[in-house]
Design a protein around this motif. Structure first.
Motif, mmCIF file in Angstrom:
data_model
loop_
_atom_site.group_PDB
_atom_site.id
_atom_site.type_symbol
_atom_site.label_atom_id
_atom_site.label_comp_id
_atom_site.label_asym_id
_atom_site.label_seq_id
_atom_site.Cartn_x
_atom_site.Cartn_y
_atom_site.Cartn_z
ATOM 1 N N ARG A 67 1.080 -1.290 0.034
ATOM 2 C CA ARG A 67 -0.139 0.211 -0.197
ATOM 3 C C ARG A 67 0.814 1.314 -0.541
ATOM 4 O O ARG A 67 2.357 1.778 1.029
ATOM 5 N N THR A 68 0.638 2.610 -0.555
ATOM 6 C CA THR A 68 1.177 3.868 -0.745
ATOM 7 C C THR A 68 0.662 4.622 0.587
ATOM 8 O O THR A 68 -0.927 4.510 0.579
ATOM 9 N N PHE A 69 1.380 4.921 1.191
ATOM 10 C CA PHE A 69 0.428 5.990 1.830
ATOM 11 C C PHE A 69 1.633 7.519 2.457
ATOM 12 O O PHE A 69 3.113 7.724 0.878
ATOM 13 N N THR A 70 1.439 7.976 2.512
ATOM 14 C CA THR A 70 2.225 9.913 2.462
ATOM 15 C C THR A 70 2.994 10.443 4.057
ATOM 16 O O THR A 70 1.983 10.168 4.739
ATOM 17 N N THR A 71 4.214 10.437 4.418
ATOM 18 C CA THR A 71 4.137 10.746 5.743
ATOM 19 C C THR A 71 4.247 11.613 6.125
ATOM 20 O O THR A 71 3.748 12.617 5.153
ATOM 21 N N ASP B 164 4.217 0.315 1.894
ATOM 22 C CA ASP B 164 4.288 -0.838 3.453
ATOM 23 C C ASP B 164 3.974 -2.282 2.952
ATOM 24 O O ASP B 164 3.003 -2.121 1.901
ATOM 25 N N TYR B 165 4.868 -3.082 2.665
ATOM 26 C CA TYR B 165 4.839 -4.299 1.382
ATOM 27 C C TYR B 165 4.683 -5.451 3.028
ATOM 28 O O TYR B 165 4.756 -5.920 4.503
ATOM 29 N N THR B 166 3.072 -6.012 1.881
ATOM 30 C CA THR B 166 2.904 -7.645 2.825
ATOM 31 C C THR B 166 3.110 -8.519 2.173
ATOM 32 O O THR B 166 3.123 -9.253 1.232
ATOM 33 N N THR B 167 3.635 -9.740 3.132
ATOM 34 C CA THR B 167 4.213 -10.644 2.124
ATOM 35 C C THR B 167 3.032 -11.612 2.525
ATOM 36 O O THR B 167 3.857 -11.966 3.984
#
Length: 88
Positions: A68-72, A80-83
Motif C-alpha cells: 500500500r502506498t502512503f504519504t509520510t 508498506d509491503y505485506t508478504t
C-alpha cells in the motif's frame, strides 16, 4: 524456492488459526537456524483447513505479496509491503 513459479515448501508449527470470509489463515513458526536464533514467522492462507494450532505442517505454497502506498508526515511517498504464502 522455485523462483520460476514463485512456489516454496513451508515446514513449521502452527501458532495461530483464523478464518475470515471462508479463507483459513495460519500463523506458522519456522524452525530456527540454530539454538540461539529466533525462529521466523510466516502467514499461510488456504481455501481449506490444513491444521490446528500446535500441529506441524509441510505444505507447498505460492508467494503472494502486495503493498500500500502512503504519504509520510514529511510529505514523502512510502510503501508498506505485506508478504504471505497461499497453500496450493
Amino acid at each position: 524456492m522455485d523462483t520460476l513459479n514463485n512456489t516454496i515448501n513451508i515446514v513449521g508449527m502452527v501458532d495461530g488459526v483464523r478464518i475470515y470470509q471462508g479463507t483459513h489463515y495460519y500463523d506458522v513458526i519456522l524452525p530456527a537456524k540454530d539454538a540461539y536464533s529466533k525462529p521466523a514467522n510466516v502467514q499461510v492462507s488456504s481455501d481449506k483447513k490444513l491444521a490446528n494450532k500446535g500441529d506441524e505442517i509441510d505444505v507447498l505454497c505460492e508467494l503472494v505479496s502486495y503493498y500500500r502506498t502512503f504519504t509520510t508526515k514529511d510529505g514523502e511517498q512510502g510503501r508498506d509491503y505485506t508478504t504471505r504464502f497461499h497453500a496450493l
